[in-house]
Design a protein around this motif. Structure first.
Motif, PDB file in Angstrom:
ATOM      1  N   ALA A   1      57.242 -42.209  31.088  1.00  0.00           N
ATOM      2  CA  ALA A   1      56.146 -40.670  30.838  1.00  0.00           C
ATOM      3  C   ALA A   1      55.891 -40.680  29.622  1.00  0.00           C
ATOM      4  CB  ALA A   1      56.192 -39.560  32.182  1.00  0.00           C
TER       5      ALA A   1
ATOM      6  N   GLN B   1      54.120 -37.309  26.213  1.00  0.00           N
ATOM      7  CA  GLN B   1      52.901 -36.330  26.328  1.00  0.00           C
ATOM      8  C   GLN B   1      52.759 -36.988  24.834  1.00  0.00           C
ATOM      9  OE1 GLN B   1      55.322 -32.695  26.975  1.00  0.00           O
ATOM     10  NE2 GLN B   1      55.016 -32.837  28.761  1.00  0.00           N
ATOM     11  N   TRP B   2      51.339 -37.338  25.226  1.00  0.00           N
ATOM     12  CA  TRP B   2      51.095 -37.977  23.624  1.00  0.00           C
ATOM     13  C   TRP B   2      50.236 -36.843  23.023  1.00  0.00           C
ATOM     14  CZ3 TRP B   2      45.984 -41.371  24.451  1.00  0.00           C
ATOM     15  CH2 TRP B   2      45.806 -41.619  22.937  1.00  0.00           C
TER      16      TRP B   2
ATOM     17  N   ASN C   1      47.622 -32.482  29.362  1.00  0.00           N
ATOM     18  CA  ASN C   1      48.314 -31.815  29.187  1.00  0.00           C
ATOM     19  C   ASN C   1      48.070 -30.223  28.571  1.00  0.00           C
ATOM     20  OD1 ASN C   1      49.885 -32.226  31.740  1.00  0.00           O
ATOM     21  ND2 ASN C   1      51.227 -33.082  30.225  1.00  0.00           N
TER      22      ASN C   1
ATOM     23  N   THR D   1      48.136 -35.276  25.418  1.00  0.00           N
ATOM     24  CA  THR D   1      46.992 -36.329  27.362  1.00  0.00           C
ATOM     25  C   THR D   1      48.719 -36.733  27.384  1.00  0.00           C
ATOM     26  OG1 THR D   1      45.373 -36.349  26.606  1.00  0.00           O
ATOM     27  CG2 THR D   1      46.249 -38.056  28.044  1.00  0.00           C
ATOM     28  N   LYS D   2      49.182 -36.762  29.366  1.00  0.00           N
ATOM     29  CA  LYS D   2      50.008 -37.390  29.169  1.00  0.00           C
ATOM     30  C   LYS D   2      49.455 -39.021  29.512  1.00  0.00           C
ATOM     31  CE  LYS D   2      53.010 -37.445  33.501  1.00  0.00           C
ATOM     32  NZ  LYS D   2      53.384 -37.084  34.890  1.00  0.00           N
TER      33      LYS D   2
ATOM     34  N   THR E   1      51.675 -42.464  31.370  1.00  0.00           N
ATOM     35  CA  THR E   1      52.447 -43.172  32.356  1.00  0.00           C
ATOM     36  C   THR E   1      52.002 -44.822  32.221  1.00  0.00           C
ATOM     37  OG1 THR E   1      51.188 -43.278  34.600  1.00  0.00           O
ATOM     38  CG2 THR E   1      52.575 -41.272  33.741  1.00  0.00           C
TER      39      THR E   1
ATOM     40  N   GLN F   1      61.457 -36.881  37.808  1.00  0.00           N
ATOM     41  CA  GLN F   1      60.142 -37.956  37.927  1.00  0.00           C
ATOM     42  C   GLN F   1      58.871 -37.414  39.192  1.00  0.00           C
ATOM     43  OE1 GLN F   1      60.338 -42.442  37.255  1.00  0.00           O
ATOM     44  NE2 GLN F   1      58.887 -42.435  38.732  1.00  0.00           N
TER      45      GLN F   1
END
Length: 229
Positions: free
Chosen positions: A143, A145-146, A182, A186-187, A189, A226
């Motif tokens: 996962a 955060q981007w 977020n 952006t999250k 996965t 998670q």
């Protein structure tokens, strides 16, 4: 450990289809990362992971410098994006496996177009438009955060930086890696390799239009907290 698909080293092409005159080193294509295994033997895990990646030949075409905060990895030749993504994917996967499947966090910042550190010389003859990276799956869920930052798009009146960001997020949704928006990120996965490929491909495509582009990820594998999505 994951290894990358081998492709011949060749110059990237500009958006006009001609060969870019600048090398990755001249353009300033590289990353800075730190990795944090949540285990008492973190030193052995980190050093072992770096040794594994070097033994797999994934440091070819790269130069690295480490200080007490992070490690800089610069690409010297093409395919720069492929080399950087394959390297970082393998480091994270190796650290996870060496920690026995424990919690590992990596912070990574990819930058292109600012080779001169504080003083940037962006007078290149063409902006490369590289092919998408190709990474083998690691089998490890991540996962992340981007965030993506087009840093020079013609000034406040000439460029719409949000158009680049929104296009990248849409591509991540199409790819199936974008999970949730977020605050300030952006999250993402998916497999470690697919998460990194999503971010690196978006960063590279923005870099085909914007002379200086940066993308940042915080990547977590093996987290005890998670959650779905």
């Amino acid at each position: 450990m994951s290894t990358s698909t081998t492709r011949p080293s060749r110059p990237a092409t500009t958006t006009a289809g001609t060969t870019a005159g600048a090398t990755p080193a001249e353009l300033g294509i590289g990353l800075r990362f730190s990795i944090h295994p949540h285990t008492d033997d973190f030193v052995d895990v980190i050093l072992g992971a770096l040794a594994d990646v070097a033994a797999a030949g994934l440091t070819k075409g790269l130069v690295s410098e480490t200080d007490e905060v992070s490690t800089y990895v610069g690409a010297k030749d093409w395919p720069a994006e492929q080399r950087l993504a394959a390297y970082l994917s393998a480091v994270i996967a190796a650290a996870y496996r060496r920690s026995g499947g424990g919690h590992v966090v990596a912070h990574a910042l990819f930058s292109r177009g600012c080779p001169g550190e504080v003083a940037c010389d962006l007078s290149v003859t063409g902006l490369p438009s590289p092919a998408p990276v190709e990474l083998e799956p690691t089998g490890i869920r991540a996962a992340a955060q981007w965030s993506l930052y087009p840093l020079l798009d013609g000034g406040s009146d000439a460029g719409d930086h949000m158009a680049h960001i929104e296009s990248a997020i849409a591509a991540a949704h199409d790819r199936g890696t974008a999970a949730l928006p977020n605050h300030y990120a952006t999250k993402l996965t998916g497999d470690v390799s697919e998460v990194l490929a999503t971010a690196v491909d978006a960063w590279a495509q923005v870099g085909a239009h914007v002379p200086h582009a940066v993308t940042h990820l915080t990547i977590s594998v093996g987290s005890p907290s998670q959650a779905e999505g």
